[in-house]
Design a protein around this motif. Structure first.
Motif, short mmCIF file in Angstrom:
data_model
loop_
_atom_site.label_atom_id
_atom_site.label_comp_id
_atom_site.label_asym_id
_atom_site.label_seq_id
_atom_site.Cartn_x
_atom_site.Cartn_y
_atom_site.Cartn_z
N UNK A 61 0.86 -1.18 0.00
CA UNK A 61 0.00 0.00 0.00
C UNK A 61 0.89 1.23 0.00
N UNK A 62 0.74 2.02 -1.05
CA UNK A 62 1.57 3.21 -1.25
C UNK A 62 3.06 2.85 -1.17
N UNK A 63 3.41 1.72 -1.76
CA UNK A 63 4.80 1.30 -1.89
C UNK A 63 5.36 0.52 -0.72
N UNK A 64 4.58 0.37 0.37
CA UNK A 64 5.06 -0.36 1.54
C UNK A 64 4.31 -1.68 1.69
N UNK A 65 5.05 -2.76 1.94
CA UNK A 65 4.43 -4.07 2.14
C UNK A 65 3.51 -4.02 3.36
N UNK A 66 2.30 -4.56 3.18
CA UNK A 66 1.30 -4.46 4.24
C UNK A 66 0.41 -5.69 4.25
N UNK A 67 0.09 -6.17 5.43
CA UNK A 67 -0.92 -7.23 5.58
C UNK A 67 -1.70 -6.94 6.84
N UNK A 68 -2.99 -7.30 6.83
CA UNK A 68 -3.86 -7.06 7.97
C UNK A 68 -4.14 -8.36 8.69
N UNK A 69 -4.16 -8.28 10.01
CA UNK A 69 -4.42 -9.48 10.82
C UNK A 69 -5.89 -9.87 10.80
N UNK A 70 -6.77 -8.89 10.56
CA UNK A 70 -8.21 -9.15 10.54
C UNK A 70 -8.91 -7.97 9.86
N UNK A 71 -10.19 -8.13 9.48
CA UNK A 71 -10.91 -7.04 8.81
C UNK A 71 -11.03 -5.77 9.64
N UNK A 72 -11.08 -5.90 10.97
CA UNK A 72 -11.18 -4.72 11.82
C UNK A 72 -9.94 -3.84 11.66
N UNK A 73 -8.78 -4.48 11.58
CA UNK A 73 -7.54 -3.74 11.39
C UNK A 73 -7.53 -3.03 10.04
N UNK A 74 -8.05 -3.71 9.01
CA UNK A 74 -8.13 -3.10 7.68
C UNK A 74 -9.09 -1.91 7.70
N UNK A 75 -10.19 -2.04 8.43
CA UNK A 75 -11.17 -0.97 8.51
C UNK A 75 -10.58 0.25 9.20
N UNK A 78 -8.66 2.20 6.91
CA UNK A 78 -9.41 2.92 5.88
C UNK A 78 -9.95 2.05 4.76
N UNK A 79 -9.89 0.71 4.92
CA UNK A 79 -10.39 -0.21 3.88
C UNK A 79 -11.60 -0.96 4.44
N UNK A 80 -12.78 -0.67 3.90
CA UNK A 80 -14.02 -1.30 4.36
C UNK A 80 -14.58 -2.23 3.30
N UNK A 81 -15.14 -3.34 3.76
CA UNK A 81 -15.70 -4.36 2.86
C UNK A 81 -17.17 -4.56 3.22
N UNK A 82 -18.06 -4.15 2.32
CA UNK A 82 -19.50 -4.39 2.52
C UNK A 82 -19.83 -5.71 1.83
N UNK A 83 -20.11 -6.72 2.60
CA UNK A 83 -20.33 -8.06 2.04
C UNK A 83 -21.74 -8.20 1.46
#
Length: 494
Positions: A61-75, A78-83
């Motif tokens: 993300x923006x050139x830096x390696x990134x991974x999220x432990x869970x959807x709450x962390x992603x949210x 700033x990344x939200x997923x409406x299922x």
């Protein structure tokens, strides 16, 4: 924000569902993600938001390696997923659902209801939603619940919004409002991943489109540089020259009729109609017009105040769904997750449920006969699964819908009621469902279809009944009717 997914792979045991995926998402643009059910679209987004860990590749993300432990962390990032399938608690209020897990508190730990209400009302204002915050979620329509799911994402520091079939349960007015909101978000620099099977929406809202098939990306290009035929060909790997297969079934005598039905809850009144053997009768109308409520009452889910239901000249007494099933009436409900399936049961267990007693001989259950019966059905409906023992919760939405279809086809129905049978289903699977409907009609089954998809109503039905505010506004022939005629009846009544 720029997200780059590089060589992403994902396996569940020996089943590889994503293979060498490369995808770039940018702020300020709408990127459509298309593919048949089971192609890997939702899985890919679940990997991005941390629900599933990738088994290969990396995300930057923006050139830096990134991974999220869970959807709450992603949210929180700033990344939200409406299922597609809503994640709400029916016995809690709208406000409680909106802020569940993200409650705003005062010093001392008490809830700051005033601030939460203010933020909720602001999110609702952006969406054009007018629902009291103290309403229980379970009392709302599917479309209203979907709008609340969308409103949840507005409460976060939104940078990327992922929308999975966001309009599947929305009215035309709600859909148009959503499109206006998408334009506003895009202008504010929010990037949107738009997963949908509705072609007209893809061309209306997106700047780029990516097609997935069998866990791989087939192509990515500007939406303006492609067309419907090309997208369908890439999605299914073959030409589909006619979305709605030709129906040559002869229509027989009236076998099913209802007369002067009135809802015990006042949701509809004086409903009368009849269906002939081999006929596909479509019910159209705006959300809240009473279409689903009529079907639920016929099937014995909801209570009738008065009226009669007749099958083959015999008046039926249906007090509960088991009575309807015993008479040969099947009902595919609009909400497959909560009403159509038992998610922690296998495919086999779900499919045999309505006719389990038929596999019992002398007090013993014939599991082998049941398994053969189920395998024949899932092969006929092209259900993508590892076996008939796979849990339905592990299937894609489209394949879950096929399992529900298999369940009702399995009772050899005389009358089959289908409420939104292709909601959330890809173009290839839609065609298969239409062909199955034609096949059943060819066997003399009377089919009643409720659908909010006007092209579907016009393309598959022999006759159309339009409802308006709980009453029948009029009837139209399936062939020759126009969307304008249907909408005029749906919005203005008789």
């Amino acid at each position: 924000m720029k997200i780059e997914m590089t060589h992403i792979a994902k396996s569940f045991g020996s089943n590889q569902v994503l293979k060498d995926i490369n995808l770039t998402l940018n702020s300020g643009e709408v990127h459509a993600l298309m593919g048949e059910n089971g192609a890997g679209k939702s899985t890919l987004m679940n990997v991005l938001t941390g629900l599933f860990p990738a088994t290969g590749g990396q995300i930057s993300i923006d050139g830096e390696t990134k991974s999220f432990a869970n959807p709450k962390e992603a949210e929180l990032f700033g990344i939200s997923f409406i299922h597609q399938e809503m994640n709400s608690w029916p016995d809690m209020t709208v406000l409680e659902n909106l802020f569940l897990g993200r409650e705003i508190k005062r010093a001392g730990g008490l809830l700051n209801n005033k601030e939460m209400k203010a933020r909720a009302k602001d999110a609702f204002k952006q969406l054009g939603v007018n629902i009291p915050l103290d309403t229980l979620i379970g009392t709302l329509s599917v479309g209203q619940q979907q709008m609340i799911e969308i409103a949840k994402s507005f409460l976060a520091n939104l940078k990327i919004l992922i929308m999975d079939e966001p309009t599947a349960a929305l009215t035309e007015r709600e859909t148009n409002r959503l499109f206006a909101v998408i334009e506003t978000l895009k202008a504010k620099g929010v990037g949107i991943v738009y997963i949908s099977h509705r072609m007209e929406e893809i061309f209306k809202v997106s700047q780029f489109v990516t097609v997935m098939r069998d866990g791989q990306i087939i192509d990515t290009k500007p939406t303006a540089e492609t067309n419907v035929d090309e997208l369908v060909r890439k999605m299914v790997g073959r030409e589909i020259t006619d979305y709605y297969p030709r129906k040559d079934t002869p229509i027989g005598d009236v076998i099913f009729s209802v007369s002067h039905l009135n809802s015990a809850g006042g949701l509809f009144e004086d409903i009368s109609f009849e269906v002939r053997a081999g006929e596909i009768l479509a019910f159209s109308g705006l959300m809240g017009a009473g279409r689903t409520e009529v079907m639920r009452a016929i099937f014995g889910i909801d209570k009738l105040k008065s009226g009669t239901v007749t099958l083959n000249g015999k008046q039926l007494r249906i007090r509960k769904p088991v009575d309807a099933i015993r008479h040969g009436i099947g009902f595919l409900t609009e909400d497959r997750k909560t009403e159509g399936l038992i998610l922690d049961f296998s495919i086999r267990e779900n499919v045999v449920l309505p006719k389990k007693d038929s596999f019992v001989r002398r007090g013993l259950y014939n599991a082998k006969a049941a398994a053969i019966f189920v395998r024949d059905l899932i092969n006929r409906l092209s259900v993508k699964a590892t076996s008939d023992e796979q849990l339905v919760s592990d299937l894609s939405g489209g394949n879950q819908q096929k399992v529900v279809m298999a369940k009702w086809v399995g009772i050899s129905p005389k009358v089959l009621i289908l409420d939104e049978p292709t909601r959330g289903v890809d173009v290839g699977a839609k065609r298969e469902i239409y062909e199955l409907m034609n096949e059943l009609a060819g066997r003399g089954v009377a089919i009643v279809m409720v659908s909010s998809d006007l092209p579907e109503v016009l393309g598959i039905s022999d006759r159309i009944i339009v409802m308006h505010e709980g009453t029948i506004a009029g009837q139209l022939p399936g062939k020759g009717a126009t969307q304008e005629q249907v909408m005029q009846l749906a919005t203005l009544g008789e």
